[in-house]
Design a protein around this motif. Structure first.
Motif, PDB file in Angstrom:
ATOM      1  N   VAL A 211      93.694 -76.437 -58.229  1.00 41.57           N
ATOM      2  CA  VAL A 211      92.402 -76.285 -57.548  1.00 41.57           C
ATOM      3  C   VAL A 211      91.609 -75.141 -58.178  1.00 41.57           C
ATOM      4  O   VAL A 211      90.397 -75.269 -58.413  1.00 41.57           O
ATOM      5  N   ALA A 212      92.262 -74.029 -58.485  1.00 42.02           N
ATOM      6  CA  ALA A 212      91.575 -72.903 -59.126  1.00 42.02           C
ATOM      7  C   ALA A 212      90.997 -73.331 -60.480  1.00 42.02           C
ATOM      8  O   ALA A 212      89.851 -72.986 -60.817  1.00 42.02           O
ATOM      9  N   ALA A 213      91.755 -74.102 -61.246  1.00 39.02           N
ATOM     10  CA  ALA A 213      91.266 -74.587 -62.541  1.00 39.02           C
ATOM     11  C   ALA A 213      90.091 -75.542 -62.342  1.00 39.02           C
ATOM     12  O   ALA A 213      89.098 -75.486 -63.085  1.00 39.02           O
ATOM     13  N   ASP A 214      90.190 -76.417 -61.338  1.00 39.40           N
ATOM     14  CA  ASP A 214      89.095 -77.346 -61.050  1.00 39.40           C
ATOM     15  C   ASP A 214      87.817 -76.580 -60.688  1.00 39.40           C
ATOM     16  O   ASP A 214      86.727 -76.906 -61.186  1.00 39.40           O
TER      17      ASP A 214
ATOM     18  N   VAL B  39      91.146 -70.894 -51.932  1.00 35.14           N
ATOM     19  CA  VAL B  39      90.871 -70.669 -53.347  1.00 35.14           C
ATOM     20  C   VAL B  39      89.356 -70.703 -53.499  1.00 35.14           C
ATOM     21  O   VAL B  39      88.701 -71.620 -52.980  1.00 35.14           O
ATOM     22  N   SER B  40      88.797 -69.707 -54.172  1.00 34.30           N
ATOM     23  CA  SER B  40      87.341 -69.680 -54.282  1.00 34.30           C
ATOM     24  C   SER B  40      86.883 -69.235 -55.657  1.00 34.30           C
ATOM     25  O   SER B  40      87.640 -68.636 -56.419  1.00 34.30           O
ATOM     26  N   THR B  41      85.622 -69.550 -55.937  1.00 39.13           N
ATOM     27  CA  THR B  41      84.977 -69.084 -57.150  1.00 39.13           C
ATOM     28  C   THR B  41      83.503 -68.884 -56.858  1.00 39.13           C
ATOM     29  O   THR B  41      82.935 -69.563 -56.004  1.00 39.13           O
ATOM     30  N   VAL B  42      82.903 -67.946 -57.557  1.00 41.15           N
ATOM     31  CA  VAL B  42      81.470 -67.703 -57.447  1.00 41.15           C
ATOM     32  C   VAL B  42      80.796 -68.371 -58.638  1.00 41.15           C
ATOM     33  O   VAL B  42      81.245 -68.246 -59.781  1.00 41.15           O
TER      34      VAL B  42
ATOM     35  N   LEU C 199      83.114 -86.219 -60.119  1.00 43.84           N
ATOM     36  CA  LEU C 199      84.492 -85.780 -59.874  1.00 43.84           C
ATOM     37  C   LEU C 199      85.380 -85.761 -61.119  1.00 43.84           C
ATOM     38  O   LEU C 199      86.084 -84.774 -61.351  1.00 43.84           O
ATOM     39  N   PRO C 200      85.373 -86.807 -61.956  1.00 47.99           N
ATOM     40  CA  PRO C 200      86.264 -86.762 -63.128  1.00 47.99           C
ATOM     41  C   PRO C 200      85.941 -85.609 -64.087  1.00 47.99           C
ATOM     42  O   PRO C 200      86.833 -85.139 -64.799  1.00 47.99           O
ATOM     43  N   ALA C 201      84.695 -85.134 -64.103  1.00 47.36           N
ATOM     44  CA  ALA C 201      84.314 -84.052 -65.008  1.00 47.36           C
ATOM     45  C   ALA C 201      84.883 -82.705 -64.591  1.00 47.36           C
ATOM     46  O   ALA C 201      85.191 -81.871 -65.436  1.00 47.36           O
ATOM     47  N   TRP C 202      85.032 -82.497 -63.295  1.00 44.32           N
ATOM     48  CA  TRP C 202      85.468 -81.166 -62.860  1.00 44.32           C
ATOM     49  C   TRP C 202      86.702 -81.167 -61.967  1.00 44.32           C
ATOM     50  O   TRP C 202      87.391 -80.153 -61.896  1.00 44.32           O
ATOM     51  N   ALA C 203      87.009 -82.240 -61.290  1.00 40.89           N
ATOM     52  CA  ALA C 203      88.110 -82.243 -60.318  1.00 40.89           C
ATOM     53  C   ALA C 203      89.315 -83.011 -60.853  1.00 40.89           C
ATOM     54  O   ALA C 203      89.725 -84.031 -60.300  1.00 40.89           O
ATOM     55  N   ALA C 204      89.893 -82.514 -61.938  1.00 45.27           N
ATOM     56  CA  ALA C 204      91.031 -83.198 -62.570  1.00 45.27           C
ATOM     57  C   ALA C 204      92.227 -83.300 -61.633  1.00 45.27           C
ATOM     58  O   ALA C 204      93.057 -84.191 -61.774  1.00 45.27           O
TER      59      ALA C 204
END
Length: 142
Positions: free
Chosen positions: A123-126, A13-16, A34-39
């Motif tokens: 993971v994509a949402a994170d 899973v990736s994002t630019v 981590l809590p801000a972005w890796a829910a």
């Protein structure tokens, strides 16, 4: 002849992110972020015990150990689940023509097919949250 077991499924899973790779790495590598972005991993403040992080996650209380800080963009981390199983999560921050690309390999360990698909979506949402945080910070003056 011995039957071969089914290999563990993996999905990349990736994002630019329109930010410098070093900036993306520095933010993502900081456990306090981590809590801000890796829910999908951290739902509350991260507690440190040496190099081990204790995290309240959607899976319950887990421990997390990241590889040592490096200049290669490697954010691999082991997550020990409440069951005692340890899952290695390969993560890379790569240079990209538009900034950086974050690639996270999701593995189907102790998950049904539906749970695995949900994990991939999480993971994509994170990664989308990580992109939003960093890109918004990049355009905000001061």
């Amino acid at each position: 002849m011995e039957a071969m077991s089914t290999p563990t499924a993996s999905r990349h899973v990736s994002t630019v992110i329109r930010c410098a790779p070093a900036e993306v790495y520095a933010y993502a590598a900081d456990p306090d972020h981590l809590p801000a972005w890796a829910a999908g991993l951290a739902q509350a403040e991260v507690t440190r015990e040496g190099d081990t992080l204790l995290v309240d996650s959607p899976m319950g209380r887990v421990t997390v150990r990241f590889v040592p800080a490096n200049d290669l963009g490697v954010l691999d981390h082991d997550v020990t689940l409440p069951s005692g199983t340890t899952v290695t999560n390969p993560v890379r921050v790569l240079a990209h023509p538009e900034g950086a690309e974050v690639v996270f390999t999701v593995r189907q360990i102790e998950l049904s097919d539906d749970e695995f698909e949900n994990d991939v979506r999480t993971v994509a949402a994170d990664l989308g949250r990580l992109r939003s945080i960093l890109e918004e910070a990049a355009v905000t003056p001061g």
